[in-house]
Design a protein around this motif. Structure first.
Motif, mmCIF file in Angstrom:
data_model
loop_
_atom_site.group_PDB
_atom_site.id
_atom_site.type_symbol
_atom_site.label_atom_id
_atom_site.label_comp_id
_atom_site.label_asym_id
_atom_site.label_seq_id
_atom_site.Cartn_x
_atom_site.Cartn_y
_atom_site.Cartn_z
ATOM 1 N N SER A 17 18.481 38.049 49.739
ATOM 2 C CA SER A 17 19.530 37.393 48.946
ATOM 3 C C SER A 17 20.821 38.208 48.857
ATOM 4 N N THR A 18 20.842 39.418 49.396
ATOM 5 C CA THR A 18 22.035 40.258 49.327
ATOM 6 C C THR A 18 22.722 40.279 50.688
ATOM 7 N N PRO A 19 23.928 39.729 50.784
ATOM 8 C CA PRO A 19 24.630 39.782 52.066
ATOM 9 C C PRO A 19 25.041 41.210 52.407
ATOM 10 N N GLU A 20 24.906 41.584 53.675
ATOM 11 C CA GLU A 20 25.257 42.938 54.105
ATOM 12 C C GLU A 20 26.733 43.248 53.872
ATOM 13 N N ALA A 21 27.584 42.222 53.810
ATOM 14 C CA ALA A 21 29.015 42.441 53.604
ATOM 15 C C ALA A 21 29.305 43.135 52.273
ATOM 16 N N LEU A 64 19.742 53.365 47.128
ATOM 17 C CA LEU A 64 20.695 52.387 46.606
ATOM 18 C C LEU A 64 20.095 50.997 46.685
ATOM 19 N N ALA A 65 20.536 50.149 45.779
ATOM 20 C CA ALA A 65 20.148 48.737 45.796
ATOM 21 C C ALA A 65 21.279 47.940 45.158
ATOM 22 N N CYS A 66 21.240 46.630 45.359
ATOM 23 C CA CYS A 66 22.289 45.764 44.845
ATOM 24 C C CYS A 66 21.659 44.580 44.131
ATOM 25 N N SER A 67 22.225 44.222 42.991
ATOM 26 C CA SER A 67 21.845 42.994 42.303
ATOM 27 C C SER A 67 22.956 41.981 42.548
ATOM 28 N N ALA A 68 22.930 40.889 41.843
ATOM 29 C CA ALA A 68 23.967 39.862 42.019
ATOM 30 C C ALA A 68 25.330 40.339 41.545
#
Length: 113
Positions: A17-21, A64-68
Motif C-alpha cells: 500500500s506504500t508507493p515507492e515514490a 524505516l517504514a511508512c504509514s499513510a
C-alpha cells in the motif's frame, strides 16, 4: 545504493500500500551520506512496529517504514513502541531528505542535522 545482497544496509520496510515514490527524498538523504539501503517487503501492519522489525533485521541497526501520513526511523536498541524519528509526509521535500540524512548519520555516529 539499493543492495539486494547481504551487504550491511539500512532496511526499509515496504508494503503493497506504500508507493515507492514516497521514499524518493528519504533515499536521496541516505545516499548523500554514503550508506547502503535495501527494501524488504512486509505485511501491512503498524508502521512503528514494521520500522522496529526492519531495524532488527538490519546489520546497521536502523530501519524505516511508512504509514499513510508519516515516515518512521527506528533504532534496534530502542523499545519497539518508541521510534527515534517520526516525520509527517508533507509537500516540502527538505524534511524528508533530512530524515534520510539523519538515519544514515545514526549509522555513522555523527550528530543529526
Amino acid at each position: 545504493m539499493n543492495f539486494t545482497q547481504d551487504a550491511p544496509a539500512i532496511v526499509i520496510s515496504l508494503t503493497s500500500s506504500t508507493p515507492e515514490a514516497v521514499w524518493h527524498q528519504v533515499l536521496l538523504g541516505i545516499e548523500e551520506e554514503g550508506i547502503p539501503w535495501q527494501w524488504q517487503q512486509d505485511d501491512d501492519t503498524d508502521a512503528i512496529l514494521r520500522a522496529w522489525q526492519a531495524a532488527t533485521r538490519s546489520p546497521l541497526l536502523v530501519g524505516l517504514a511508512c504509514s499513510a501520513d508519516e515516515v518512521i526511523v527506528h533504532f534496534r536498541h530502542l523499545p519497539p513502541a518508541s521510534p527515534l524519528f517520526r516525520q509527517p509526509l508533507a509537500q516540502d521535500e527538505d524534511p524528508l531528505r533530512r530524515l534520510g540524512n539523519n538515519a544514515a548519520r545514526l549509522v555513522k555516529g555523527l550528530p543529526f542535522k
